[in-house]
Write a protein that holds these residues in place. Sequence first.
Motif, short mmCIF file in Angstrom:
data_model
loop_
_atom_site.label_atom_id
_atom_site.label_comp_id
_atom_site.label_asym_id
_atom_site.label_seq_id
_atom_site.Cartn_x
_atom_site.Cartn_y
_atom_site.Cartn_z
N THR A 1 0.83 -1.21 0.00
CA THR A 1 0.00 0.00 0.00
C THR A 1 0.86 1.26 0.00
N ASP B 1 2.18 2.06 -3.47
CA ASP B 1 1.14 2.55 -4.38
C ASP B 1 0.58 3.90 -3.96
N ASP B 2 1.08 4.47 -2.86
CA ASP B 2 0.53 5.71 -2.33
C ASP B 2 1.13 6.91 -3.05
N THR B 3 0.26 7.86 -3.41
CA THR B 3 0.72 9.10 -4.05
C THR B 3 1.02 10.19 -3.03
N GLU C 1 -6.40 5.15 2.36
CA GLU C 1 -7.47 5.45 1.42
C GLU C 1 -7.64 6.93 1.08
N LYS D 1 -7.40 8.27 -2.59
CA LYS D 1 -8.48 7.76 -3.42
C LYS D 1 -9.79 8.47 -3.09
N SER E 1 -10.05 11.93 -4.43
CA SER E 1 -10.22 12.05 -5.87
C SER E 1 -11.68 12.11 -6.28
N TYR E 2 -12.60 11.59 -5.43
CA TYR E 2 -14.00 11.66 -5.79
C TYR E 2 -14.83 12.54 -4.87
#
Length: 486
Positions: free
Chosen positions: A286, A289-291, A475, A478, A481-482
């Motif tokens: 994780t 994959d984290d920005t 999380e 992510k 982003s929405y």
Amino acid sequence: MLDGEESNVVPDEASDFIKFVNDSPSPFHAVESARLRLVNAGYEEIKERDNWSGKLKKNGKYYFTRNRSTIIAFAIGGRYVPGNGISIIGAHTDSPCLKLKPVSKKASAGYLQVGVETYGGGIWHTWFDRDLSVAGRVMVETKVEPNERQFEHKLIKINRPILRIPTLAIHLDPSVSDGFKFNKETHLTPLIATATKILTNGSDNNDKSESSTLNHHPAFLDLLVKELGVKAVNHIHDFELCLYDTQPSTIGGVFNEFIFSPRLDNLMMSFTALTALIESTNNTETLCDDTNVRLVVLFDNEEIGSKTAHGADSKLLETTIRRLVLSNIDSSTSEKDRISEATFEETIHKSFLISADMAHAVHPNYCEKYEENHRPQMHKGVVVKVNANQRYATTAATSLILREAAKKYNVPLQEFCVRADSPCGSTIGPMISANLGLRTVDVGNPQLSMHSIRETAGTDDVGHAIKLFKGFFEEFPKIDSYVVID
């Protein structure tokens, strides 16, 4: 298995917290406890005084301390680039306590006493008739050779009761049954010894000429010398010591559902934030994959307003974020200066802060003190704190982001706001949010007896907070982003 046996099992997270709080009788000890856990989890120490450029790497895990009472730890996502956001949880290491005065030497009526001052807004009557000791840091001279003098910060925790603040017998003050009133300067002074025993043991040698001896009882200094293992009293040059209750934190209740402990406010949220960071970064998949950067900051001095060099109302978090932004840019100095300011502003508006400070559980004997629709209970989840006057920094937009993380990780949440006719406390959230323009939500675990020498919380809530914070770290990019609210 007997009926109810499973419910009597103490969650591992609660047991681990008990160890953490027992090891942390002062902010200096809390930071050291946190530091050791970070080191064991593979975090690398960096120094504020050093140049970070080129030292920080993607997937790297780092920490540093300031004043040894504040600590920042962070892990850099594998897909992080300057200008991306930072997922932040902030808490604090300090709690209301009594601290030794610079000149603590007192005596009265055949007793040796220690002068103390109040730190923060403690419920001071709870400090009477408790078995007290001291903990904190001592500045020790470790080299005394010519031209080779060296001073070091050393932690000290005297693990036995040496102090007590006795109450007056009810026979001498019958009015105490109607309300315990006392003067914080004259009545809140602990005993440390009797003059009789001092004379018998020859500890109070007034011929000693060191200035520290003039300021503090020689018998007390001799005890510090013994505990620290230094050669002489004159090797002790100064100290910051707080009193603490020697009764350990423990699990209680018929079903082992309660934590009875000092310093729940705010070591529980410090512990859960730190544990969540470590657990989230143990999962290399994780993190890779984290920005974002995942960051925990545990400030000192929240209980006295945070306006110190190591408090939340300092530039500490801002400068840390600036350095993170700049440290991953490899270009000329002028280009760094230009890009860092632009990317810093971009980073701030992509970042998010969870201000984690303990919350009020409803008190069964004082239900009328709570707003009827906002009465948090233990074991029913992390509390989202809201105040129309922004004593808490929560907004509809920031609570939505938290609720999305809670929903995904199945963490229960509760809500709290004070009655309209009641004052409201505050946290580090509003000041950081205002200073940086950082989106912020205020949360905390429910507890009773906040600011007492002994407080009460629920065992299940330790795990609730860790799970929520870990989910936030994993999380947030992510979710952000929405949940688009500019």
